[in-house]
Design a protein around this motif. Structure first.
Motif, PDB file in Angstrom:
ATOM      1  N   ARG A 161       0.837  -1.211   0.000  1.00 13.31           N
ATOM      2  CA  ARG A 161       0.000   0.000   0.000  1.00 13.31           C
ATOM      3  C   ARG A 161       0.868   1.256   0.000  1.00 13.31           C
ATOM      4  N   LYS A 196       0.513   7.033  -0.591  1.00 16.73           N
ATOM      5  CA  LYS A 196       0.069   5.733  -0.102  1.00 16.73           C
ATOM      6  C   LYS A 196      -1.391   5.532  -0.493  1.00 16.73           C
ATOM      7  N   ARG A 197      -1.713   4.323  -0.904  1.00 14.95           N
ATOM      8  CA  ARG A 197      -3.053   4.057  -1.429  1.00 14.95           C
ATOM      9  C   ARG A 197      -4.011   3.557  -0.353  1.00 14.95           C
ATOM     10  N   GLY A 221      -7.626   0.953   0.235  1.00 15.40           N
ATOM     11  CA  GLY A 221      -7.982  -0.419  -0.073  1.00 15.40           C
ATOM     12  C   GLY A 221      -8.860  -0.500  -1.299  1.00 15.40           C
ATOM     13  N   TRP A 240      -7.486  -1.005  -7.151  1.00 14.10           N
ATOM     14  CA  TRP A 240      -6.638  -1.893  -6.365  1.00 14.10           C
ATOM     15  C   TRP A 240      -7.153  -3.328  -6.359  1.00 14.10           C
TER      16      TRP A 240
END
Length: 384
Positions: free
Chosen positions: A64, A88-89, A91, A367
């Motif tokens: 992530r 930062k990604r 979910g 994602w």
């Protein structure tokens, strides 16, 4: 009673655009997106729920922390490093819509995340707007007739057209912002000398996914428009479709060019060295809806139908690729159980905008493990 010619015209319009016969919903800016009412559309809700469960259960396996994911994902590239912003990604997230109404959504659809090569489909659209407005007369024109600063000099590069850049089959040779074309996604076999001194392919004959060449397109469009590319997208697309003010489009930290005495950032068409488009799921869905409705938002024409037809036509060397849109034609990237007329934007880490103009479906997913996208979309279609 309507005159016969009016009825005939209506029939023609409905045949040419199946959505013309259906009621389309276009959300206002900052409006809570409307969900479909019970019984409004015929589908199996339990099957659609299974598809959503599948997306949630198959999150992209990379970190992530996208700096880590990027460096790991492209570690085979010589000299590869982070050159622009990252984030930062979150979910898994996504939306499934029919005629604009939400049938299902999951995750944080308002969160802004990197979207990697989905950016390419936005960049392609900026090229389409340039052709629609006559800044580019025809995509079959040589780019060197517009950009004369040396970027398209030489026996090979002088042959390259806008279409070659858009279809990623130009084999443009050179260096931009420190990135060497031959060092971007090199073959698994061979070494530096083999890659540097390879035989160049005739433009238009071999597709090669290559971010350096995509960035050459972004650079060229910056000079054609004489404005930063994100400004064009904002004014002509994102504001009219009611997108939020949260999306951003970055270039590399050092990617500055001068136009009319003004320093402008030249953006990237992807994020594999950082940068690219950072955007929410809901704003991606609005963009998908614009293409679903063939370039029209409500009663406002934003992109010509001619451009969308060109952008989603198969290229000669790759039947699954148009003008930076992937096509579900019967070829190497065909998704089984999904109609061949479907087209989509795709990005690293499992970011997708899927458009089906005939059925009125737009699917956005974030994602999702990339290898699972075909099965996921197939499961969505099984609900219908």
């Amino acid at each position: 009673m309507k005159p016969l010619f009016q009825i005939s015209l209506l029939v023609v319009l409905m045949v040419n655009n199946p959505l013309a016969a259906q009621k389309m919903y276009f959300p206002e800016r900052n409006e809570t997106w409307k969900a479909a009412e019970k019984g409004q559309f015929k589908y199996d809700a339990s099957q659609l729920s299974k598809a959503v469960d599948y997306a949630n259960a198959n999150e992209y396996s990379g970190s992530r922390d996208l700096r880590i994911a990027i460096l790991d994902g492209f570690k085979q590239e010589p000299f590869h490093k982070i050159l622009g912003p990252t984030k930062k990604r979150g979910g898994p997230a996504g939306m499934i819509m029919k005629n604009g109404y939400v049938l299902a959504s999951w995750g944080d659809t308002k969160r802004v995340d990197m979207t990697f090569s989905v950016t390419k489909s936005f960049l392609s659209t900026v090229a389409g707007l340039a052709e629609d407005e006559g800044l580019i007369v025809d995509t079959k024109d040589k780019v060197g007739d517009y950009i004369w600063d040396g970027t398209f000099d030489g026996e090979h590069n002088s042959k390259i057209t806008w279409e070659h850049l858009l279809q990623q089959n130009s084999d443009w040779s050179g260096e931009l912002w420190g990135g060497k074309d031959w060092a971007d996604r090199p073959p698994r076999e061979g070494g530096l000398d083999d890659w540097k001194f390879r035989k160049l392919n005739e433009p238009g004959t071999v597709m090669e996914y290559n971010d350096v060449r995509v960035n050459v397109l972004a650079y060229s469009l910056t000079h054609v428009w004489r404005k930063p590319v994100p400004m064009i997208l904002k004014e002509k697309v994102m504001d009219p479709i009611g997108a939020t003010t949260t999306w951003r489009w970055f270039g590399y930290d050092h990617a500055w060019t001068e136009v009319d005495g003004i320093q402008m950032k030249s953006v990237t068409g992807g994020g594999h060295s950082g940068a690219g488009l950072f955007i929410s799921t809901e704003d991606m869905a609005r963009f998908g809806m614009l293409f679903l409705n063939n370039g029209q938002w409500k009663d406002q024409r934003l992109i010509s139908e001619d451009w969308i037809k060109k952008a989603t036509a198969p290229s000669v060397p790759n039947v699954n690729y148009g003008y930076m849109w992937w096509l579900n034609q019967n070829g190497p990237r065909h998704w089984e159980g999904v109609p061949e007329h479907v087209f989509y934007a795709a990005g690293f880490g499992g970011n997708f905008i899927v458009v089906d103009q005939k059925s009125g479906l737009v699917i956005v997913t974030r994602w999702l493990e990339p290898s699972k996208i075909g099965e996921f979309v197939k499961q969505v279609y099984e609900a219908f």
